[in-house]
Design a protein around this motif. Structure first.
Motif, short mmCIF file in Angstrom:
data_model
loop_
_atom_site.label_atom_id
_atom_site.label_comp_id
_atom_site.label_asym_id
_atom_site.label_seq_id
_atom_site.Cartn_x
_atom_site.Cartn_y
_atom_site.Cartn_z
N PHE A 172 0.86 -1.18 0.00
CA PHE A 172 0.00 0.00 0.00
C PHE A 172 0.89 1.23 0.00
N LEU A 173 0.85 1.97 -1.09
CA LEU A 173 1.78 3.07 -1.31
C LEU A 173 1.04 4.40 -1.32
N GLY A 174 1.79 5.48 -1.42
CA GLY A 174 1.19 6.80 -1.48
C GLY A 174 0.37 6.97 -2.74
N SER A 175 -0.41 8.05 -2.77
CA SER A 175 -1.28 8.37 -3.92
C SER A 175 -2.26 7.25 -4.23
N ASP A 176 -2.66 6.51 -3.17
CA ASP A 176 -3.70 5.48 -3.29
C ASP A 176 -3.29 4.33 -4.21
N ARG A 177 -2.00 4.04 -4.30
CA ARG A 177 -1.53 2.93 -5.13
C ARG A 177 -1.48 1.64 -4.31
N VAL A 178 -1.94 0.56 -4.92
CA VAL A 178 -1.93 -0.76 -4.28
C VAL A 178 -1.36 -1.76 -5.28
N ILE A 179 -0.45 -2.59 -4.81
CA ILE A 179 0.15 -3.64 -5.65
C ILE A 179 -0.09 -4.98 -4.97
N VAL A 180 -0.80 -5.87 -5.65
CA VAL A 180 -1.07 -7.22 -5.13
C VAL A 180 -0.07 -8.18 -5.75
N ASN A 181 0.74 -8.81 -4.89
CA ASN A 181 1.76 -9.75 -5.34
C ASN A 181 1.37 -11.16 -4.90
N PRO A 182 0.79 -11.98 -5.79
CA PRO A 182 0.49 -13.37 -5.42
C PRO A 182 1.79 -14.12 -5.15
N LEU A 183 1.83 -14.87 -4.06
CA LEU A 183 3.04 -15.59 -3.71
C LEU A 183 2.99 -17.02 -4.26
N ARG A 184 4.05 -17.39 -4.92
CA ARG A 184 4.14 -18.74 -5.47
C ARG A 184 4.81 -19.65 -4.44
N VAL A 185 4.06 -19.96 -3.40
CA VAL A 185 4.56 -20.80 -2.31
C VAL A 185 4.43 -22.26 -2.73
N PRO A 186 5.49 -23.05 -2.56
CA PRO A 186 5.39 -24.47 -2.94
C PRO A 186 4.20 -25.16 -2.27
N ALA A 187 3.57 -26.06 -3.00
CA ALA A 187 2.38 -26.75 -2.48
C ALA A 187 2.67 -27.46 -1.17
#
Length: 339
Positions: A172-187
């Motif tokens: 959650f960054l300034g200027s209302d920016r949001v970055i969703v990073n899906p995590l590639r966690v091993p099964a």
């Protein structure tokens, strides 16, 4: 039209998605969606009216199809989403529909249930009206309705978790920016973590607004315990992401304990004697780490336990009056379909 969106567990970083912290310093949250859901149904009304139904909390209301009329609804979330879509996509003409909802967790659970319900309502309207909104758009509209238009206190993580689903590291960054990073966690790591998690309802459904309001007041004062606590929570989110990707469950439990201590520094009322008693029960039964999910003051606690002690921890919590179960992760976010 039916819509379903998952609830979430806040693993680390919760609170750093609040303004003014995320606006000034940037926030980071690690969460995962679970197999509990918020549902919203939209059907054409047989009469020239708008009907809001929430059978899980025993409320039903009927209004004339007028923006000012539905603004008086006690079902704030239903009315807020209906008004937003009416203004933005229906030229101010309220659709004559019946909107029904229910959630697999009580309000104030700490599982993001209120925000998930808003996302479900937005997703249902999106599909019902054929509006081209992607997952970022759905989350952003839900955030604006809940936080800005209705003025309900809280952060941003719940809307994005519900919209995207899965295990995500969200910035959650300034200027209302949001970055969703899906995590590639091993099964294999996800399976081990799922087997190692126990959640327990404290029996108290709390309103998070008072805690969040205090956090935001204290965050306006640089150098306070609240700011230092938030810095630690953000660092813990980064550390937990690394631990997950490396499959280090024991390290994750230690981070959970550290985050619990940091979280309690951000506002009073986050912990209670009942919460601490349940936490002590779980730790004495073999849990390795634990904290509340959400703002605190009640709702669900979550614990990391050795899988061999899972049954014993669940039974100990139940004997102490908690409602304890395992939990299953989900990968899917907001979904809707026509019937």
């Amino acid at each position: 039209m039916r819509a379903r969106v998952p609830l979430r567990l806040g693993l680390a970083g919760g609170g750093t998605d609040l303004s003014p912290y995320c606006d000034e310093f940037g926030g980071a949250v690690l969460n995962v969606t679970i197999d509990r859901y918020a549902y919203a149904f939209i059907e054409p009304s047989a009469e020239p009216c708008v009907r809001f139904c929430a059978p899980d909390i025993g409320q039903e209301e009927v209004f004339a199809p007028d923006l000012e009329e539905i603004a008086a609804s006690r079902l704030l979330l239903h009315a807020g989403v209906a008004r937003r879509f009416t203004r933005q996509f229906c030229n101010g003409k309220v659709p004559t529909v019946c909107i029904t909802s229910f959630v697999d967790a009580p309000p104030g659970s700490g599982l993001g249930s209120s925000s998930a319900l808003v996302v479900a309502l937005v997703e249902a309207f999106r599909n019902y009206l054929g509006v081209p909104l992607g997952p970022y758009d759905v989350a952003h509209v839900a955030f604006e309705v809940e936080r800005l238009e209705l003025g309900l206190a809280g952060g941003k993580q719940d809307q994005y978790a519900a919209s995207f689903g899965g295990m995500n590291f969200i910035e959650f960054l300034g200027s209302d920016r949001v970055i969703v990073n899906p995590l590639r966690v091993p099964a294999s790591v996800l399976n081990e973590l799922e087997l190692s998690l126990v959640i327990c309802f404290s029996g108290v459904s709390r309103s998070s607004e008072q805690i969040i309001a205090e956090q935001q007041r204290r965050l306006h004062t640089p150098g306070t315990d609240a700011v230092a606590g938030m810095h630690q929570l953000k660092a813990d989110a980064l550390d937990m992401k690394d631990a997950l990707l490396r499959g280090e469950i024991l390290r994750l439990a230690k981070i959970l304990n550290r985050s619990w201590e940091a979280k309690k520094r951000t506002a009073s009322g986050i912990s209670t004697s009942g919460i601490e008693a349940l936490r002590d029960v779980a730790m004495n039964a073999g849990a390795l780490g634990g904290k509340v999910s959400g703002a605190g003051g009640g709702g669900f606690l979550m614990f990391v336990v050795p899988p061999a002690r899972r049954v014993a921890v669940i039974q100990a919590l139940r004997d102490a009056g908690g409602t304890a179960t395992g939990v299953h992760f989900t990968n899917d976010g907001a979904a809707s379909w026509r019937t």
